[in-house]
Design a protein around this motif. Structure first.
Motif, PDB file in Angstrom:
ATOM      1  N   LYS A   1       0.487  -1.504   0.016  1.00 51.46           N
ATOM      2  CA  LYS A   1       0.536   0.029  -0.500  1.00 51.46           C
ATOM      3  C   LYS A   1       0.973   1.401   0.178  1.00 51.46           C
ATOM      4  CE  LYS A   1      -3.286  -2.371   2.995  1.00 51.46           C
ATOM      5  NZ  LYS A   1      -4.472  -2.265   4.063  1.00 51.46           N
ATOM      6  N   PRO A   2       0.690   2.063  -0.898  1.00 47.85           N
ATOM      7  CA  PRO A   2       1.344   3.449  -0.879  1.00 47.85           C
ATOM      8  C   PRO A   2       0.846   3.871   0.613  1.00 47.85           C
ATOM      9  CG  PRO A   2      -0.857   3.543  -1.554  1.00 47.85           C
ATOM     10  CD  PRO A   2      -0.908   2.516  -1.706  1.00 47.85           C
ATOM     11  N   LEU A   3       2.209   4.609   0.703  1.00 46.62           N
ATOM     12  CA  LEU A   3       1.757   5.904   2.199  1.00 46.62           C
ATOM     13  C   LEU A   3       1.572   7.076   1.666  1.00 46.62           C
ATOM     14  CD1 LEU A   3       5.279   5.062   3.511  1.00 46.62           C
ATOM     15  CD2 LEU A   3       2.642   4.671   4.253  1.00 46.62           C
ATOM     16  N   TYR A   4       0.765   7.638   2.060  1.00 44.17           N
ATOM     17  CA  TYR A   4       0.163   8.882   2.296  1.00 44.17           C
ATOM     18  C   TYR A   4       0.399  10.090   2.757  1.00 44.17           C
ATOM     19  CZ  TYR A   4      -2.930   6.434  -0.768  1.00 44.17           C
ATOM     20  OH  TYR A   4      -3.775   5.655  -1.687  1.00 44.17           O
ATOM     21  N   PHE A   5       1.318  11.417   2.283  1.00 45.37           N
ATOM     22  CA  PHE A   5       1.218  12.544   2.938  1.00 45.37           C
ATOM     23  C   PHE A   5       0.851  13.901   2.415  1.00 45.37           C
ATOM     24  CE2 PHE A   5       5.491   9.818   2.670  1.00 45.37           C
ATOM     25  CZ  PHE A   5       5.897  10.227   3.814  1.00 45.37           C
ATOM     26  N   ASN A   6      -0.159  14.895   3.472  1.00 42.26           N
ATOM     27  CA  ASN A   6      -0.489  15.650   3.139  1.00 42.26           C
ATOM     28  C   ASN A   6       0.241  16.993   3.045  1.00 42.26           C
ATOM     29  OD1 ASN A   6      -2.252  17.637   3.433  1.00 42.26           O
ATOM     30  ND2 ASN A   6      -4.213  16.746   4.777  1.00 42.26           N
ATOM     31  N   LEU A   7      -0.375  17.175   1.890  1.00 48.39           N
ATOM     32  CA  LEU A   7       0.501  18.274   1.243  1.00 48.39           C
ATOM     33  C   LEU A   7      -0.178  19.748   1.065  1.00 48.39           C
ATOM     34  CD1 LEU A   7       2.229  16.576  -1.775  1.00 48.39           C
ATOM     35  CD2 LEU A   7       3.302  17.114   0.757  1.00 48.39           C
ATOM     36  N   LYS A   8      -1.216  19.679   1.997  1.00 46.88           N
ATOM     37  CA  LYS A   8      -2.393  21.009   1.953  1.00 46.88           C
ATOM     38  C   LYS A   8      -1.542  22.644   2.210  1.00 46.88           C
ATOM     39  CE  LYS A   8      -6.830  22.694   3.508  1.00 46.88           C
ATOM     40  NZ  LYS A   8      -8.097  22.409   4.509  1.00 46.88           N
ATOM     41  N   ASP A   9      -0.446  22.536   3.846  1.00 43.55           N
ATOM     42  CA  ASP A   9       0.240  23.535   3.623  1.00 43.55           C
ATOM     43  C   ASP A   9       1.712  23.846   3.893  1.00 43.55           C
ATOM     44  OD1 ASP A   9      -2.515  24.530   5.453  1.00 43.55           O
ATOM     45  OD2 ASP A   9      -1.763  22.615   7.335  1.00 43.55           O
ATOM     46  N   LEU A  10       1.733  22.577   2.491  1.00 40.21           N
ATOM     47  CA  LEU A  10       2.925  22.601   1.909  1.00 40.21           C
ATOM     48  C   LEU A  10       3.480  23.841   1.958  1.00 40.21           C
ATOM     49  CD1 LEU A  10       5.998  20.735   1.810  1.00 40.21           C
ATOM     50  CD2 LEU A  10       4.802  20.743  -0.640  1.00 40.21           C
ATOM     51  N   LYS A  11       4.599  24.666   1.940  1.00 39.73           N
ATOM     52  CA  LYS A  11       4.929  25.663   1.787  1.00 39.73           C
ATOM     53  C   LYS A  11       5.876  25.879   0.421  1.00 39.73           C
ATOM     54  CE  LYS A  11       5.899  27.976   6.077  1.00 39.73           C
ATOM     55  NZ  LYS A  11       7.349  28.272   7.342  1.00 39.73           N
ATOM     56  N   LEU A  12       5.463  26.629  -0.518  1.00 36.36           N
ATOM     57  CA  LEU A  12       5.909  27.091  -2.146  1.00 36.36           C
ATOM     58  C   LEU A  12       6.200  28.004  -2.487  1.00 36.36           C
ATOM     59  CD1 LEU A  12       2.265  25.499  -4.029  1.00 36.36           C
ATOM     60  CD2 LEU A  12       4.574  24.102  -2.601  1.00 36.36           C
ATOM     61  N   LYS A  13       7.660  27.932  -3.339  1.00 40.09           N
ATOM     62  CA  LYS A  13       8.642  28.830  -3.852  1.00 40.09           C
ATOM     63  C   LYS A  13       7.247  28.955  -5.385  1.00 40.09           C
ATOM     64  CE  LYS A  13      13.030  29.886  -4.410  1.00 40.09           C
ATOM     65  NZ  LYS A  13      14.868  29.512  -3.872  1.00 40.09           N
ATOM     66  N   ARG A  14       7.998  29.901  -6.208  1.00 40.30           N
ATOM     67  CA  ARG A  14       7.089  29.562  -7.195  1.00 40.30           C
ATOM     68  C   ARG A  14       8.894  30.137  -8.140  1.00 40.30           C
ATOM     69  NH1 ARG A  14       3.310  33.862 -10.459  1.00 40.30           N
ATOM     70  NH2 ARG A  14       3.277  33.302 -12.705  1.00 40.30           N
TER      71      ARG A  14
END
Length: 298
Positions: A59-72
C-alpha cells in the motif's frame, strides 16, 4: 520449535513504499515529484515482519501537502517535505509494534502548477434494448448534467464531455433510475471531479404505430393570383406514438410542404415533400408518397 524462536527474533528490515499526496495546496495541481518511493528501515520481530510488513508495503504511504510552503519558479511551484519530521505520520500508517530506524531520502520534492476548473457535460455511456413495442419516451435525464473538472488548462481544453461507466440494459419495459460512476479520462496528472457519479433516468413507454393523413402545402414562385393543385392532395404519415399520447394525435399538428424550387436542381418533375412541423411526442417513420406532382390552375 527452532522456527518459532526464529520468528520471534528482532529483525532490521528495509522496505520500500510508493508515496501519494492526500491533499494539495489550494488551486494547485501536482505535476511531478522527484521522489516517488521512500525506503524505510524498521525494526520488528520476525513474526510481525512476515505477517504484516510484507502486506503493508503493498500500500502507498500518504502525505498531506495542503499546508506545504511553495516557492514559485516561472509557471511552476516547488515545495519539499522532510521525512524525518513526519515519522508519526508514517508510523500511523504502519502496523503497530514497528520501530523506524531510518528513512531515505530525507527530503521529498514536489512540483506544482496552477490548477484550473471547467464545467463539462456528462454523457451516459449506455446501451438500451427494449421489450416489444416499448421505447424511450424522452431523452435520457442526467443529474447532475455536468461536472466541475479541475486540472491543467491544456488538458481541460481537450475535454468535450465526461463519460459514465458503460452499462447495458435489455428487456426494458418500465422507467429506470440508476447511479453510474464517472470515468476519469486517464491523463497525467489526473483531473479531479467535483462529483464521482451521476444519476440517469429513463422514461419508458409502450408505443404503437399509426397513420395520419395530412394535406400538402405547395411553395411556388408562380405568378400572384395563381391557384394550384397537388397530386395527391394528401399524404399518409406513418409514425410511432406512445399509447398515453394516442388521443392527442391530430392531422392539424402536422405541416407538410413541397417546394417547386427543388425542380430547378432535378430532372424529376415530381417535388420532394418535407415535414416542417410535427408533434414532439411522435416519431415519423415514413411518408407515402414522398414526392408529389402539381398543376397550376389560372
Amino acid at each position: 520449535m527452532w522456527g518459532m524462536i526464529k520468528l520471534t527474533h528482532e529483525y532490521d528490515v528495509t522496505v520500500r513504499f510508493n508515496i501519494e499526496a492526500s491533499d494539495l495546496p489550494k488551486d494547485r495541481i501536482l505535476v511531478g515529484n522527484t521522489d516517488s518511493v521512500i525506503a524505510i528501515t524498521v525494526r520488528a520481530k520476525g513474526l510481525d515482519y512476515y505477517s504484516r510488513i510484507l502486506s503493508a508495503q503493498l500500500k502507498p504511504l500518504y502525505f498531506n501537502l495542503k499546508d506545504l510552503k511553495l516557492k514559485r519558479s516561472g509557471d511552476r511551484y516547488t515545495g519539499y517535505l522532510r521525512t524525518s519530521r513526519n515519522t508519526r505520520v508514517i508510523l500511523d500508517q504502519l502496523p503497530s509494534g514497528i520501530e523506524i530506524l531510518s528513512i531515505e531520502p530525507d527530503t521529498l520534492h514536489f512540483i506544482f502548477e496552477k490548477g484550473f476548473s471547467k464545467k463539462i457535460a456528462i454523457r451516459p455511456d449506455v446501451s438500451l434494448r427494449f421489450s416489444r413495442q416499448y421505447n424511450l419516451y424522452d431523452s435520457i435525464a442526467v443529474n447532475p448534467d455536468s461536472v466541475l473538472v479541475s486540472g491543467r488548462k491544456e488538458i481541460l481544453d481537450t475535454l468535450r464531455f465526461i463519460s459514465t461507466e458503460y452499462k447495458s440494459y435489455t428487456g426494458l419495459d418500465k422507467d429506470l433510475t440508476e447511479k453510474l460512476r464517472l470515468i476519469n479520462p486517464g491523463f497525467y496528472p489526473p483531473v479531479e471531479f467535483s462529483v464521482d457519479s451521476a444519476e440517469i433516468k429513463l422514461s419508458v413507454e409502450k408505443f404503437t404505430e399509426t397513420q395520419v393523413e395530412v394535406p400538402v402545402e405547395l411553395i411556388s414562385d408562380s405568378p400572384p393570383g395563381s391557384t394550384y393543385k397537388t397530386f395527391p392532395e394528401k399524404l399518409t404519415i406513418t409514425c410511432l406514438v406512445a399509447m398515453k399520447d394516442y388521443n392527442r394525435l391530430d392531422p392539424s399538428l402536422f405541416t407538410v410542404v413541397a417546394n417547386t424550387e427543388a425542380l430547378k436542381e432535378s430532372s424529376d418533375r415530381r417535388i420532394p415533400v418535407k415535414v416542417i412541423a410535427a408533434p414532439l411526442f411522435i416519431k415519423v417513420i415514413k411518408i407515402e408518397p414522398d414526392k408529389v406532382e402539381y398543376l397550376i390552375i389560372k
